[in-house]
Scaffold this active site. Structure first.
Site, PDB file in Angstrom:
ATOM      1  N   ARG A  61       0.807  -1.221   0.000  1.00 39.89           N
ATOM      2  CA  ARG A  61       0.000   0.000   0.000  1.00 39.89           C
ATOM      3  C   ARG A  61       0.845   1.278   0.000  1.00 39.89           C
ATOM      4  NH1 ARG A  61      -3.612  -0.879   4.927  1.00 39.89           N
ATOM      5  NH2 ARG A  61      -4.320   1.238   4.502  1.00 39.89           N
ATOM      6  N   LYS A  88       9.114  -0.756   2.727  1.00 44.10           N
ATOM      7  CA  LYS A  88       8.306   0.056   3.654  1.00 44.10           C
ATOM      8  C   LYS A  88       9.092   0.541   4.866  1.00 44.10           C
ATOM      9  CE  LYS A  88       4.758  -1.602   6.198  1.00 44.10           C
ATOM     10  NZ  LYS A  88       3.357  -1.961   6.470  1.00 44.10           N
ATOM     11  N   THR A 137       3.881 -13.883  10.147  1.00 44.13           N
ATOM     12  CA  THR A 137       4.753 -13.336  11.198  1.00 44.13           C
ATOM     13  C   THR A 137       5.487 -14.424  11.987  1.00 44.13           C
ATOM     14  OG1 THR A 137       2.700 -13.051  12.462  1.00 44.13           O
ATOM     15  CG2 THR A 137       3.657 -11.076  11.499  1.00 44.13           C
ATOM     16  N   ASN A 160      -3.863  -6.488  19.820  1.00 47.58           N
ATOM     17  CA  ASN A 160      -2.463  -6.914  19.774  1.00 47.58           C
ATOM     18  C   ASN A 160      -1.609  -5.890  19.025  1.00 47.58           C
ATOM     19  OD1 ASN A 160      -0.091  -8.446  19.671  1.00 47.58           O
ATOM     20  ND2 ASN A 160      -0.737  -9.514  17.802  1.00 47.58           N
ATOM     21  N   ARG A 201      25.650  22.735   6.915  1.00 49.51           N
ATOM     22  CA  ARG A 201      25.679  21.368   6.373  1.00 49.51           C
ATOM     23  C   ARG A 201      26.598  20.479   7.207  1.00 49.51           C
ATOM     24  NH1 ARG A 201      27.414  22.086   0.551  1.00 49.51           N
ATOM     25  NH2 ARG A 201      27.390  19.808   0.688  1.00 49.51           N
ATOM     26  N   ASN A 215      36.719  25.351  -2.854  1.00 50.38           N
ATOM     27  CA  ASN A 215      37.286  24.146  -2.236  1.00 50.38           C
ATOM     28  C   ASN A 215      37.381  22.969  -3.190  1.00 50.38           C
ATOM     29  OD1 ASN A 215      34.456  24.102  -2.292  1.00 50.38           O
ATOM     30  ND2 ASN A 215      34.377  22.540  -0.699  1.00 50.38           N
TER      31      ASN A 215
END
Ligand code: UD1
Ligand code: CA
Length: 450
Positions: free
Chosen positions: A15, A22, A81, A169, A315, A368
């Site tokens: 999804r 993910k 799982t 759960n 930075r 630089n």
């Protein structure tokens, strides 16, 4: 009791509609997986095992970047799982302590909650983290009798009576490692989804006479991310909590809604953060420093009494020591700016050391990069860099030295010297008057010819 973390992150996350696995989608500048690892770190785990599947290589790389000792195991096919947990068994063969299972897509579990679970383990063989769901939806339901957890009913397989239960759960489970793996090995896949459910281990444990219980947490902690919309909501939750925590810690946020934190932003007491400031990863701002509006900081350290911005960019590797001033449209990267130095306008300082109390004039640039290599610029203490100086690195400007504005400095400037590197000015008497006259006559002729 030593602890092993098992973090599940093999799922495709369909999804999310993304090439990125993910668990690598970021919240507060860090992959969700790293949030789960950080939460688990509260238990001082001896071993951390990540179960990866989709994008396993990238997942492993992200895990190692956060914890070089983390191990990744592959779950080639996502069969459920329980099957995912089983993949961690070989990695924990010689491990004798407790194992705790976390989900890589559930980033907000608190350290205190995991500690409460570890404590509950001293009285129960298996401990599950549960929560009262406002809308229980498709969560697994925790079926309890008093303090005892009897089993978990997955939504797809639950009866109407079980579906009416609101205690749900979270997915987090703790048990002795060997017990967990023995239980997981006994799980079958004869259910509505045809998957090996980790949740089945509770019923199996009870049937063997083992004890099980529930530790409860707030629903917000167990928030899982399954879609881009949920990721955005999770980011908003994270930012709201980070702002509230900073305010609680004594930071002044002039417009909290417009300040964006990373997972590890550290702001000292009485730091002042103006409007529209963005913190990337790895920023420390010490007590009393001031970050003015519209500044962007990442990978930098700002010491006490320093001011940054408005409109400044720090930075990675920017180290500002005490009372440094960095003003508008200044970018600093991989540079140490010593105490009291001022870089106030329109300047790029990269790969440099700037000495204490030195003043960098407007429009200064450290050149630089030669297209292949990066080189360093070193400027001493109490120096003065004239406006619009180009410092072609590698180059050194000494203590109490100066550069003339507009100079292109390609050779070192010794202590106390003035470096001038520009064409000498030549004034041509009356030239401008004659030039204006000529141009005006030309214009008058053009108008007449039209
Ligand atoms: C799971 C629980 C459910 C609980 C819910 C909480 C089971 C059977 N159900 O359901 O009781 O209420 O989480 O969010 O455990 N994963 C793997 N490999 C697999 C399958 C899953 O690594 O083969 C990982 C996923 O990447 C994810 C996590 O395990 O991080 C949970 O998997 P998911 O499929 O989302 O479980 P749910 O159906 O939500
Ligand atoms: Ca889920």
């Amino acid at each position: 009791m030593s602890t092993a973390l098992i973090i599940l992150g093999a799922g495709m996350g369909t999804r999310m509609n993304s090439e990125l696995p993910k668990v690598l989608h970021p919240i507060g500048g860090a992959p969700m997986l790293v949030h789960a690892m950080r939460a688990g770190a509260a238990l001082n785990p001896e071993i951390t095992v990540i179960v990866a599947g989709h994008g396993a290589e990238a997942v492993s790389k992200a895990a190692l970047a956060y914890d070089p000792d983390a191990q990744t195991v592959l779950q080639a096919e996502q069969l459920g799982t329980a099957h995912a947990v089983a993949q961690a068994r070989p990695a924990l063969e010689d491990f004798d302590g407790d194992a705790i299972v976390l989900y890589g897509d559930t980033p907000f579990i608190c350290a205190e909650t995991l500690e409460a679970m570890a404590e509950a383990r001293s009285a129960y063989d298996v401990v599950v983290l549960g929560f009262e769901a406002a809308d229980p939806g498709r969560y697994g339901r925790l079926i309890t009798q008093g303090e005892t957890l009897e089993r978990i009913a997955e939504f797809k397989d639950a009866t109407n009576e079980e579906r009416a239960v609101t205690l749900c759960n979270s997915g987090v489970v703790a048990a002795k490692s060997s017990v967990l793996f023995d239980l997981v090995a006994a799980v079958g896949n004869d259910n509505a989804a045809g998957e090996y459910y980790l949740t089945d281990i509770i019923g199996l444990a009870r049937a063997k006479g083992l004890s099980a219980t529930v530790v409860r947490c707030a629903e917000a902690e167990t928030l899982g991310v399954n879609s881009r919309a949920e990721l955005i909501a999770a980011e908003a939750d994270f930012q709201a909590r980070a702002r509230a925590a900073a305010i609680e810690d004594g930071v002044t946020l002039l417009a909290p809604q417009t300040v964006f934190f990373a997972y590890d932003t550290y702001l000292g007491r009485d730091a002042i953060i103006e409007q529209n400031v963005v913190f990337g990863p790895n920023v420390t701002v010490e007590s009393g420093a001031k970050i003015r509006a519209f500044s962007h900081l990442e990978g930098c350290h700002v010491s006490q009494g320093a001011t940054v911005g408005p409109y400044a960019r720090l930075r990675p590797g920017a180290e500002l020591q005490e009372n440094v001033h960095v003003g508008n449209f200044v970018e600093i990267k991989n540079a140490i700016v010593a105490e009291g130095a001022k870089i106030n306008h329109l300047t790029y300082i990269g790969d440099a050391d700037i000495g204490a109390r030195t003043n960098i004039g407007a429009g200064t640039i450290t050149c630089n990069y030669d297209g292949v290599f990066k080189h360093r610029t070193v400027i001493g203490e109490d120096a003065f860099i004239g406006s619009n100086t180009m410092l072609v690195a590698p180059v050194t400007v000494g203590h109490q030295a100066m550069t003339a504005s507009g100079s292109v400095i390609t050779r070192d400037v010794p202590d106390g010297a003035l470096g001038v590197a520009r064409a000498r000015q030549d004034n041509k008497a009356s030239f401008a008057v004659r030039m204006f006259e000529k141009l005006k006559n030309l214009k008058a002729k053009q108008v007449k010819d039209q």
